[in-house]
Motif scaffolding. Structure first.
Motif, PDB file in Angstrom:
ATOM      1  N   UNK A 101      45.895  33.411  44.857  1.00  0.00           N
ATOM      2  CA  UNK A 101      45.301  32.941  44.100  1.00  0.00           C
ATOM      3  C   UNK A 101      44.252  33.863  45.496  1.00  0.00           C
ATOM      4  N   UNK A 102      44.645  34.127  47.045  1.00  0.00           N
ATOM      5  CA  UNK A 102      43.756  35.156  47.578  1.00  0.00           C
ATOM      6  C   UNK A 102      44.588  36.800  48.088  1.00  0.00           C
ATOM      7  N   UNK A 103      45.604  36.519  47.251  1.00  0.00           N
ATOM      8  CA  UNK A 103      45.413  38.296  47.369  1.00  0.00           C
ATOM      9  C   UNK A 103      45.630  39.110  45.829  1.00  0.00           C
ATOM     10  N   UNK A 104      45.995  38.583  45.135  1.00  0.00           N
ATOM     11  CA  UNK A 104      45.350  38.357  43.560  1.00  0.00           C
ATOM     12  C   UNK A 104      43.641  39.635  43.279  1.00  0.00           C
ATOM     13  N   UNK A 105      42.836  38.579  43.623  1.00  0.00           N
ATOM     14  CA  UNK A 105      41.547  38.758  43.899  1.00  0.00           C
ATOM     15  C   UNK A 105      40.691  40.035  44.205  1.00  0.00           C
ATOM     16  N   UNK A 106      41.545  39.746  46.079  1.00  0.00           N
ATOM     17  CA  UNK A 106      40.933  40.917  46.828  1.00  0.00           C
ATOM     18  C   UNK A 106      41.887  42.561  46.445  1.00  0.00           C
ATOM     19  N   UNK A 107      43.011  42.168  45.928  1.00  0.00           N
ATOM     20  CA  UNK A 107      43.664  43.313  45.456  1.00  0.00           C
ATOM     21  C   UNK A 107      42.481  44.413  44.198  1.00  0.00           C
ATOM     22  N   UNK A 108      42.620  42.848  43.277  1.00  0.00           N
ATOM     23  CA  UNK A 108      41.691  43.636  42.080  1.00  0.00           C
ATOM     24  C   UNK A 108      40.521  44.207  42.351  1.00  0.00           C
ATOM     25  N   UNK A 109      39.347  43.531  44.246  1.00  0.00           N
ATOM     26  CA  UNK A 109      38.218  43.505  44.033  1.00  0.00           C
ATOM     27  C   UNK A 109      38.057  45.147  44.843  1.00  0.00           C
ATOM     28  N   UNK A 110      39.526  44.950  45.640  1.00  0.00           N
ATOM     29  CA  UNK A 110      39.561  46.789  45.899  1.00  0.00           C
ATOM     30  C   UNK A 110      39.499  47.969  44.637  1.00  0.00           C
ATOM     31  N   UNK A 111      40.659  47.452  44.377  1.00  0.00           N
ATOM     32  CA  UNK A 111      40.366  48.450  43.055  1.00  0.00           C
ATOM     33  C   UNK A 111      39.312  48.639  41.996  1.00  0.00           C
ATOM     34  N   UNK A 112      38.903  47.414  41.643  1.00  0.00           N
ATOM     35  CA  UNK A 112      37.746  48.101  41.004  1.00  0.00           C
ATOM     36  C   UNK A 112      37.009  48.235  41.755  1.00  0.00           C
ATOM     37  N   UNK A 113      36.296  47.798  43.109  1.00  0.00           N
ATOM     38  CA  UNK A 113      35.581  48.216  44.132  1.00  0.00           C
ATOM     39  C   UNK A 113      36.052  50.331  44.296  1.00  0.00           C
TER      40      UNK A 113
END
Length: 553
Positions: free
Chosen positions: A406-418
């Motif tokens: 729940x923590x690792x997946x969203x932060x990785x996708x957030x970084x990539x989308x940003x």
């Protein structure tokens, strides 16, 4: 008084909202209190939850689990969106050196935590919790708890360990920086070198006295040097113009050039003479330096412009204007042709008033549009992040697959989308206040739930004999890695004290310590260093907390 009892004590959706809101409000109010200039800030929500949990206030377990997980997801995803645009660029130039030092801080602390678990009788899950508190890293704690739940183990211990060590984790970094400054740093370490400040543009005036470029077109000059620059204005025979790429350079031309300060010497050789007049003062009236041209700051708000390269707009050839500078997240960028534009960029346009008005319509400049958050991208990003977090990753030597969770997946996708969203024409822009609201709401909700869940056993943990050991180990996990890497950095590398301190604060995810550094050190180098290392350090701690548990349990 039955209605009051039902609101606070009887499990229901209403009771859960009331209790969590009350915890959050009290904690945020207490977080404004400063002692010796230091405040725990939003962390007081955590301790308010612990106190209420200790006195027997509970909410429905399913609602508690949902609110805790949802708050963590919102927080880490919004955090990824925030740091994404600068994540990969942080590895360029001095950023690579700072990130390597931050990695050293992370690895030294992790090594001490593992050794401490083997030497003492503290279990590895509890030690991971101590490490998360010592490094003030709640996303890493969330990742560790998710991993333990996936393994069918109790996740309460790490939360208690984090709660015990968190306060000293905040002040420990400050103590270490004070020690380094007083006993290790020298006077020359406090001197800041601004000659290679790639985050700022420099405006200089040059006169053409180099015969090698007489008769050459402006577009050909870029091939003669590796330096990037933009010619904003050209004066010839008393007439000012916006030079196009096909404009031919002549002897005695006077050029107003936007570049980086580090490239001034190279451009002086290219053009001939650098004028001594300072064009970088804040009080320069750009509209008064000539009668023919004016300048205006315009905000890009049209979705069609998002993700396009500046050269594709052909503004010079079609409208006779020039974009000299671009402001993105308060950072000044050179308006080079290959620069990818993003929604929310503020561009400085130079040209005739009528032409500027036409370009303004092309770019948008409707600030009101930016105030409307693009929630579609937020929720789609969360779905993608949770999907990524659920993918099993098989690592050698680990029997069970690792998941980002729940923590690792969203932060990785957030970084990539940003980072890459605008290049794929995704509208990912959120105002700083909107992003801050998302992060604050998510983190507050997560900390309130975490404290409420940990409160029942917190005090009995702290006041037992092992509690003192936990506090001592947590303090060592905070201060030892910071002292080791900080001292080695000052003794062996050419890094100023401000950048070093910012790097240490970022590697420990400690904004409260950064506030102290900014209050005591002039300049913004500490903040730049913090932002440079924070994304990678945060990501590493989230992943390492999971890998440790999967490898060693």
């Amino acid at each position: 008084m039955e209605w009051l009892n039902s609101i606070f004590m009887e499990h229901s959706a209403l009771q859960a909202v009331v209790v969590l809101s009350l915890i959050s409000a009290i904690g945020l109010f207490l977080g404004k209190i400063r002692i010796f200039g230091i405040s725990l800030g939003i962390t007081f929500v955590f301790f308010t939850g612990i106190l209420m949990g200790h006195f027997g206030i509970t909410i429905d377990p399913y609602m508690l689990s949902f609110a805790e997980d949802f708050g963590l997801i919102i927080f880490v995803y919004a955090l990824g969106l925030q740091v994404g645009p600068g994540f990969f660029s942080s590895f360029s130039r001095g950023g690579m050196q700072l990130n390597l030092l931050a990695i050293a801080v992370v690895l030294v602390g992790t090594l001490f935590a593992v050794l401490g678990s083997f030497i003492t009788e503290i279990s590895l899950p509890d030690m991971v919790g101590l490490l998360c508190g010592a490094t003030t890293n709640t996303p890493a704690l969330g990742a560790a708890q998710t991993t333990l739940k996936q393994m069918g183990l109790d996740a309460t211990g790490p939360a208690l360990g984090c709660a015990v060590t968190y306060p000293l984790g905040v002040v420990g970094v400050i103590f270490a920086i004070i020690f380094i400054r007083k006993f290790i740093a020298k006077k020359q370490d406090m001197v800041v070198d601004n000659s290679d400040d790639s985050d700022n543009t420099y405006i200089g005036a040059f006169q053409v006295h180099n015969p090698a470029i007489y008769g050459r077109k402006i577009k050909d000059l870029g091939r003669l040097t590796q330096s990037k620059f933009v010619i904003s204005r050209l004066w010839r025979d008393g007439i000012v113009s916006i030079p196009t790429s096909d404009k031919v350079i002549a002897e005695n031309d006077r050029l107003l050039v936007v570049c980086t300060e580090a490239d001034v010497a190279k451009l002086t050789i290219l053009f001939g003479t650098h004028e001594p007049e300072d064009w970088n003062k804040k009080d320069v009236d750009w509209n008064a330096i000539d009668n023919q041209l004016t300048s205006k700051d315009v905000v890009i708000t049209r979705p069609e412009i998002n993700g396009k390269k500046l050269e594709t707009l052909r503004l010079r050839n079609q409208y006779g204007v020039n974009i000299s500078r671009i402001f993105r997240s308060d950072v000044r960028l050179l308006a080079t042709p290959d620069l990818t534009l993003q929604l929310g960029d503020r561009v400085t346009i130079v040209g005739e008033s009528s032409a500027i008005e036409q370009v303004t319509k092309v770019l948008g400049n409707t600030v009101k549009q930016l105030n409307e958050p693009n929630l579609v991208a937020v929720f789609i990003g969360i779905v993608l992040g949770l999907a990524l977090g659920a993918i099993p990753i098989v690592l050698p030597g680990i029997s069970a697959p690792v998941r980002l969770g729940l923590a690792g997946g969203p932060i990785v996708v957030g970084i990539l989308i940003g980072a890459f969203g605008p290049k794929m024409h995704m509208i990912t822009y959120t105002t700083p206040s909107a992003n801050l609201m998302l992060r604050g709401l998510g983190l507050t909700l997560y900390l309130a739930c975490l404290g409420l869940d940990s409160g029942e056993h917190f005090f009995e943990t702290v006041f037992r004999p092992e509690g003192a050991l936990w506090i001592a180990i947590g303090f060592l996990l905070t201060i030892v890695p910071v002292l080791i890497v900080g001292i080695v950095t000052l003794k062996t590398m050419k890094i100023d004290f401000g950048s070093m301190a910012g790097m240490l604060c970022g590697s420990m995810a400690n904004p409260m310590a950064l506030n102290y550094v900014n209050d005591t050190i002039e300049g913004k180098h500490s903040s730049v260093a913090y932002a440079t290392v924070y994304p990678l350090s945060m990501f590493l701690r989230v992943i390492i907390s999971q890998v440790l548990l999967m490898l060693l349990l």
